[in-house]
Every structure is written in C-alpha cells, then in structure tokens.
Scaffold this motif. Structure first.
Motif, mmCIF file in Angstrom:
data_model
loop_
_atom_site.group_PDB
_atom_site.id
_atom_site.type_symbol
_atom_site.label_atom_id
_atom_site.label_comp_id
_atom_site.label_asym_id
_atom_site.label_seq_id
_atom_site.Cartn_x
_atom_site.Cartn_y
_atom_site.Cartn_z
ATOM 1 N N LYS A 1 82.818 29.639 -103.550
ATOM 2 C CA LYS A 1 82.937 30.212 -104.891
ATOM 3 C C LYS A 1 84.182 31.086 -105.037
ATOM 4 O O LYS A 1 84.639 31.326 -106.155
ATOM 5 C CB LYS A 1 81.683 31.032 -105.216
ATOM 6 C CG LYS A 1 80.458 30.169 -105.474
ATOM 7 C CD LYS A 1 79.174 30.986 -105.483
ATOM 8 C CE LYS A 1 79.162 32.027 -106.559
ATOM 9 N NZ LYS A 1 77.879 32.786 -106.578
ATOM 10 N N LYS A 2 84.749 31.516 -103.916
ATOM 11 C CA LYS A 2 85.981 32.306 -103.964
ATOM 12 C C LYS A 2 87.154 31.472 -104.456
ATOM 13 O O LYS A 2 88.071 31.980 -105.098
ATOM 14 C CB LYS A 2 86.270 32.862 -102.560
ATOM 15 C CG LYS A 2 87.490 33.763 -102.469
ATOM 16 C CD LYS A 2 87.636 34.314 -101.056
ATOM 17 C CE LYS A 2 88.858 35.193 -100.916
ATOM 18 N NZ LYS A 2 88.984 35.747 -99.538
ATOM 19 N N GLU B 1 76.799 32.138 -96.654
ATOM 20 C CA GLU B 1 78.192 32.521 -96.426
ATOM 21 C C GLU B 1 79.145 31.423 -96.874
ATOM 22 O O GLU B 1 80.197 31.701 -97.451
ATOM 23 C CB GLU B 1 78.404 32.833 -94.944
ATOM 24 C CG GLU B 1 77.747 34.127 -94.478
ATOM 25 C CD GLU B 1 77.796 34.299 -92.973
ATOM 26 O OE1 GLU B 1 77.659 35.445 -92.507
ATOM 27 O OE2 GLU B 1 77.952 33.274 -92.259
ATOM 28 N N LEU B 2 78.761 30.184 -96.622
ATOM 29 C CA LEU B 2 79.592 29.059 -97.040
ATOM 30 C C LEU B 2 79.656 28.957 -98.562
ATOM 31 O O LEU B 2 80.715 28.683 -99.141
ATOM 32 C CB LEU B 2 79.044 27.762 -96.442
ATOM 33 C CG LEU B 2 79.891 26.506 -96.644
ATOM 34 C CD1 LEU B 2 81.270 26.675 -96.024
ATOM 35 C CD2 LEU B 2 79.184 25.296 -96.034
ATOM 36 N N ALA C 1 83.453 24.256 -94.466
ATOM 37 C CA ALA C 1 82.457 24.077 -93.403
ATOM 38 C C ALA C 1 83.140 23.748 -92.078
ATOM 39 O O ALA C 1 82.677 24.161 -91.005
ATOM 40 C CB ALA C 1 81.465 22.986 -93.778
ATOM 41 N N HIS C 2 84.260 23.025 -92.143
ATOM 42 C CA HIS C 2 85.021 22.714 -90.928
ATOM 43 C C HIS C 2 85.776 23.946 -90.437
ATOM 44 O O HIS C 2 85.907 24.164 -89.232
ATOM 45 C CB HIS C 2 85.999 21.579 -91.196
ATOM 46 C CG HIS C 2 85.342 20.250 -91.424
ATOM 47 N ND1 HIS C 2 84.604 19.594 -90.462
ATOM 48 C CD2 HIS C 2 85.307 19.449 -92.518
ATOM 49 C CE1 HIS C 2 84.149 18.455 -90.940
ATOM 50 N NE2 HIS C 2 84.557 18.343 -92.194
#
Length: 268
Positions: free
Chosen positions: A144-145, A138-139, A128-129
C-alpha cells in the motif's frame, strides 16, 4: 464521448502566485518542505462534479506522453493519457512557471480498475520476494506504500480511479526524461519525494530536479504523495486529505474499454 486536450478552451485561473510568474521562478528551486500527512480530523466527503475526462494529446509542444503501462502490455491498460479537465488546466499553468528548457513527460493518469488490481497484485508479489520474512499484514502495508488498493469505495478510493491523479517527470525540450534519482515506480526509500533533502550530496542534480517539479506542481494547486516523487493529486480524496479540504470533487469513474481506448465513462 471523450474530449481531447487540443479541442478544449480553458478559463483563466486566478491563482495569485501564478500571476507573479517572474518573481516566482527563483523560488522554484527552494527545498521541499515537510508536507501534511493527510490525517485530517474529519474524513472528506465526495461530491462528484462530473467534470469531463480529457484525453491528453501532443498538442502542447512541452507536454510529452509515454503511457507506461500500455507499453508494458498490462491487460486493459490505456494507449493514451486521460485526466480530468481541472488537472489539464493546472498542467498548462505549471508550464508557465517551468523554465523554457524543461518540459513535462506524463506516464499515467486515469487508471482503469482492472489495471489497479493488476498493479496491486504485481507489486505485492515483487515485495514478497524482497521481504521473504514479512507477515501477511506487513506485506500488505508495504504494498500500500507504493500502490493503492483497488477500491472504488469513497473511504479508500484509489486516486488514479478518479482521473485526478497524474504520474509524471521532468524532461528536456525533446521530451527525454531527466534524472530524478530513481526510475518511475521504483520501490525503495529513494523514491520518497524528500529523500535527497536529507541526502544532498548523493545526487545534487536529482535533488534540484525534484524541487523544480514539486514547486511547479504544488504552486498551481496539486499535492504530492510523499512516498513517490512522480505522483500528484487534485480534487480527489488523497488531495482533500492532504490540504484538509472538506470535500473532494472527483469520485471514481468506471469506463468501457475497447482496444485499449475508453469508449464510455460512468461517474459514481
């Protein structure tokens, strides 16, 4: 009761490629090919084998352990490395392929659900940063990647909850980690296993080390998660999807933890 690696006697495995040890050494530095994306036509089922969870000790002179999440003082982390017996067997066989000047350094194996939840939340906060303009979806996809959702559901089973996943690196004879191009758990494109196959001149040494680790591990039956050079699976859902097996033998394991040690296990 948890069995210990140094008290277990394993049966001989009949992998033809392992038995051709001398001729296979040269091939351990071959380029890393494009792996399956894990999208098999049918979702595998889980048939829990209740294969034991083994505590890996320093009994083997070429296996070193560094329980990284315990060292980072993450709540409910384990001070030892635990994996299924089948994973231990394959680590042993990988060492018969690996040239004598190398060893394996293990960072993580079985991971309690609470630690999986902690890591998912932590990685999400870090991303998120890095990605302040990202939408919530998208986050989520970016997180999850690099870390699986903390789920024990068979359809979305986090690999480390099964005892069938192992995070590791190559090391020298003294157990010192070698250069594989990024730090463990580093969240960027260079962590992808094949990154240096597309960028050969960037770090030739790291490229060779990744090839050596990948080829040793996959020749004994494990499969690699392509976004993380350090992560390998066996007999869990992630493995089954990549090799297009119909059945995974390792389901989720629940544990009782006291003082960072496993005291009781329950198969799901």
């Amino acid at each position: 009761m948890i069995e210990r690696y140094d008290t277990i006697h394993f049966k001989k495995l009949n992998y033809p490629i392992i038995q051709r040890r001398c001729s296979s050494i040269v091939n351990l530095f071959q380029p890393i090919g494009t792996a399956s994306n894990g999208n098999s036509p049918e979702s595998p089922s889980v048939r829990e084998s209740q294969e034991p969870l083994i505590q890996i000790t320093a009994a083997h002179k070429r296996i070193f352990i560094e329980p990284i999440y315990y060292q980072q003082k993450i709540p409910n982390s384990l001070r030892a490395i635990y994996v299924r017996a089948g994973v231990v067997e394959r680590l042993q066989h990988a060492l018969t392929l690996l040239p004598k000047e190398y060893s394996l350094l293990l960072y993580d194996g079985y991971r309690p659900f609470q630690v999986q939840q902690y890591l998912f939340n932590y990685f999400s906060q870090q991303l998120a940063h890095i990605m302040p303009q990202a939408t919530e979806q998208e986050l989520l996809q970016a997180t999850k990647k690099y870390v699986a959702m903390p789920s024990a559901d068979a359809a979305h089973l986090a690999p480390h909850l099964t005892g069938g996943a192992i995070d590791l690196t190559l090391a020298d004879r003294q157990g010192k980690a070698l250069d594989l191009g990024t730090a463990f758990d580093e969240m960027n494109e260079k962590s992808a296993t094949r990154y240096f196959e597309h960028n050969l001149n960037e770090n030739p040494e790291a490229c060779q080390h990744r090839r050596l680790l990948y080829n040793c591990m996959t020749q004994v039956g494990l499969s690699n998660y392509g976004e993380e050079w350090w992560h390998y699976d066996f007999h869990n859902m992630a493995w089954a999807r990549r090799v297009q097996a119909k059945t995974a033998c390792y389901g989720a394991i629940q544990v009782t933890i006291h003082d960072h040690e496993i005291k009781e296990i329950r198969y799901q």
